[in-house]
Design a protein around this motif. Structure first.
Motif, PDB file in Angstrom:
ATOM      1  N   UNK A   1       0.839  -1.165   0.000  1.00  0.00           N
ATOM      2  CA  UNK A   1       0.000   0.000   0.000  1.00  0.00           C
ATOM      3  C   UNK A   1       0.892   1.238   0.000  1.00  0.00           C
ATOM      4  N   UNK A   2       0.601   2.162  -0.853  1.00  0.00           N
ATOM      5  CA  UNK A   2       1.413   3.359  -1.013  1.00  0.00           C
ATOM      6  C   UNK A   2       0.613   4.583  -0.565  1.00  0.00           C
ATOM      7  N   UNK A   3       1.293   5.448   0.171  1.00  0.00           N
ATOM      8  CA  UNK A   3       0.662   6.692   0.615  1.00  0.00           C
ATOM      9  C   UNK A   3       1.093   7.829  -0.305  1.00  0.00           C
ATOM     10  N   UNK A   4       0.206   8.785  -0.563  1.00  0.00           N
ATOM     11  CA  UNK A   4       0.605   9.907  -1.416  1.00  0.00           C
ATOM     12  C   UNK A   4       1.640  10.773  -0.689  1.00  0.00           C
ATOM     13  N   UNK A   5       2.571  11.292  -1.460  1.00  0.00           N
ATOM     14  CA  UNK A   5       3.614  12.122  -0.864  1.00  0.00           C
ATOM     15  C   UNK A   5       3.052  13.472  -0.450  1.00  0.00           C
ATOM     16  N   UNK A   6       3.440  13.894   0.745  1.00  0.00           N
ATOM     17  CA  UNK A   6       3.032  15.206   1.248  1.00  0.00           C
ATOM     18  C   UNK A   6       4.006  16.258   0.720  1.00  0.00           C
ATOM     19  N   UNK A   7       3.516  17.438   0.369  1.00  0.00           N
ATOM     20  CA  UNK A   7       4.435  18.483  -0.091  1.00  0.00           C
ATOM     21  C   UNK A   7       5.346  18.924   1.064  1.00  0.00           C
ATOM     22  N   UNK A   8       6.549  19.344   0.700  1.00  0.00           N
ATOM     23  CA  UNK A   8       7.520  19.780   1.700  1.00  0.00           C
ATOM     24  C   UNK A   8       7.037  21.065   2.355  1.00  0.00           C
ATOM     25  N   UNK A   9       7.056  21.087   3.670  1.00  0.00           N
ATOM     26  CA  UNK A   9       6.680  22.282   4.422  1.00  0.00           C
ATOM     27  C   UNK A   9       7.890  22.738   5.228  1.00  0.00           C
ATOM     28  N   UNK A  10       8.326  23.970   5.026  1.00  0.00           N
ATOM     29  CA  UNK A  10       9.468  24.458   5.810  1.00  0.00           C
ATOM     30  C   UNK A  10       9.086  24.545   7.288  1.00  0.00           C
ATOM     31  N   UNK A  11      10.062  24.463   8.163  1.00  0.00           N
ATOM     32  CA  UNK A  11       9.753  24.531   9.590  1.00  0.00           C
ATOM     33  C   UNK A  11       9.141  25.879   9.953  1.00  0.00           C
ATOM     34  N   UNK A  12       8.200  25.858  10.855  1.00  0.00           N
ATOM     35  CA  UNK A  12       7.527  27.069  11.312  1.00  0.00           C
ATOM     36  C   UNK A  12       8.248  27.611  12.539  1.00  0.00           C
ATOM     37  N   UNK A  13       8.692  28.857  12.454  1.00  0.00           N
ATOM     38  CA  UNK A  13       9.360  29.494  13.579  1.00  0.00           C
ATOM     39  C   UNK A  13       8.355  30.365  14.320  1.00  0.00           C
ATOM     40  N   UNK A  14       8.495  30.461  15.633  1.00  0.00           N
ATOM     41  CA  UNK A  14       7.564  31.318  16.380  1.00  0.00           C
ATOM     42  C   UNK A  14       7.784  32.781  16.015  1.00  0.00           C
ATOM     43  N   UNK A  15       6.754  33.613  16.109  1.00  0.00           N
ATOM     44  CA  UNK A  15       6.921  35.033  15.792  1.00  0.00           C
ATOM     45  C   UNK A  15       7.868  35.702  16.780  1.00  0.00           C
ATOM     46  N   UNK A  16       8.493  36.772  16.330  1.00  0.00           N
ATOM     47  CA  UNK A  16       9.446  37.501  17.159  1.00  0.00           C
ATOM     48  C   UNK A  16       8.684  38.316  18.198  1.00  0.00           C
ATOM     49  N   UNK A  17       8.801  37.934  19.456  1.00  0.00           N
ATOM     50  CA  UNK A  17       8.111  38.643  20.529  1.00  0.00           C
ATOM     51  C   UNK A  17       8.997  39.700  21.171  1.00  0.00           C
ATOM     52  N   UNK A  18      10.233  39.803  20.729  1.00  0.00           N
ATOM     53  CA  UNK A  18      11.163  40.774  21.293  1.00  0.00           C
ATOM     54  C   UNK A  18      10.884  42.152  20.703  1.00  0.00           C
ATOM     55  N   UNK A  19      10.914  43.153  21.536  1.00  0.00           N
ATOM     56  CA  UNK A  19      10.760  44.538  21.088  1.00  0.00           C
ATOM     57  C   UNK A  19      11.966  45.378  21.474  1.00  0.00           C
ATOM     58  N   UNK A  20      13.115  44.753  21.622  1.00  0.00           N
ATOM     59  CA  UNK A  20      14.293  45.434  22.139  1.00  0.00           C
ATOM     60  C   UNK A  20      14.708  46.606  21.260  1.00  0.00           C
ATOM     61  N   UNK A  21      14.873  46.388  19.972  1.00  0.00           N
ATOM     62  CA  UNK A  21      15.289  47.471  19.085  1.00  0.00           C
ATOM     63  C   UNK A  21      14.234  48.566  18.998  1.00  0.00           C
ATOM     64  N   UNK A  22      12.974  48.186  19.065  1.00  0.00           N
ATOM     65  CA  UNK A  22      11.905  49.181  19.041  1.00  0.00           C
ATOM     66  C   UNK A  22      11.975  50.074  20.267  1.00  0.00           C
ATOM     67  N   UNK A  23      12.196  49.481  21.421  1.00  0.00           N
ATOM     68  CA  UNK A  23      12.277  50.261  22.657  1.00  0.00           C
ATOM     69  C   UNK A  23      13.507  51.170  22.629  1.00  0.00           C
ATOM     70  N   UNK A  24      14.623  50.660  22.122  1.00  0.00           N
ATOM     71  CA  UNK A  24      15.828  51.493  21.994  1.00  0.00           C
ATOM     72  C   UNK A  24      15.540  52.666  21.053  1.00  0.00           C
ATOM     73  N   UNK A  25      14.837  52.413  19.960  1.00  0.00           N
ATOM     74  CA  UNK A  25      14.479  53.482  19.025  1.00  0.00           C
ATOM     75  C   UNK A  25      13.564  54.519  19.649  1.00  0.00           C
ATOM     76  N   UNK A  26      12.608  54.079  20.471  1.00  0.00           N
ATOM     77  CA  UNK A  26      11.709  55.009  21.147  1.00  0.00           C
ATOM     78  C   UNK A  26      12.490  55.873  22.135  1.00  0.00           C
ATOM     79  N   UNK A  27      13.396  55.262  22.889  1.00  0.00           N
ATOM     80  CA  UNK A  27      14.198  56.021  23.853  1.00  0.00           C
ATOM     81  C   UNK A  27      15.088  57.031  23.135  1.00  0.00           C
TER      82      UNK A  27
END
Length: 87
Positions: A1-27
């Motif tokens: 029995x053969x399964x259909x090939x799944x398309x390649x999915x790149x790894x999902x990275x979490x969104x950037x929750x850091x605001x360090x540069x933004x805070x430095x820019x505000x200051x």
């Protein structure tokens, strides 16, 4: 029995929750209202743009505050020096 090939999915990275540069820019933009507007204002804008390219949430605020600090600081500096040297 053969399964259909799944398309390649790149790894999902979490969104950037850091605001360090933004805070430095505000200051930096806030400091530009009083001290050395060209230096601190431009540095704040650069930090905001880099933060925007990294997807930070507060990047737009950093850019806005830095531009306002640059413009208002330059106007205040002009007015202060004009009043000091006018007769």
């Amino acid at each position: 029995m053969s399964y259909p090939q799944q398309p390649y999915q790149p790894p999902q990275y979490p969104p950037n929750n850091s605001n360090t540069l933004s805070i430095v820019g505000i200051v930096l933009g806030s400091v530009a209202f009083i001290f050395c507007p060209p230096g601190f204002g431009i540095a704040g804008i650069i930090c905001g743009v880099v933060a925007n390219s990294k997807g930070e949430r507060l990047a737009g605020t950093a850019i806005g505050v830095s531009i306002a600090g640059l413009v208002v600081g330059m106007v205040l500096g002009f007015l202060v020096f004009r009043s000091m040297y006018s007769g």
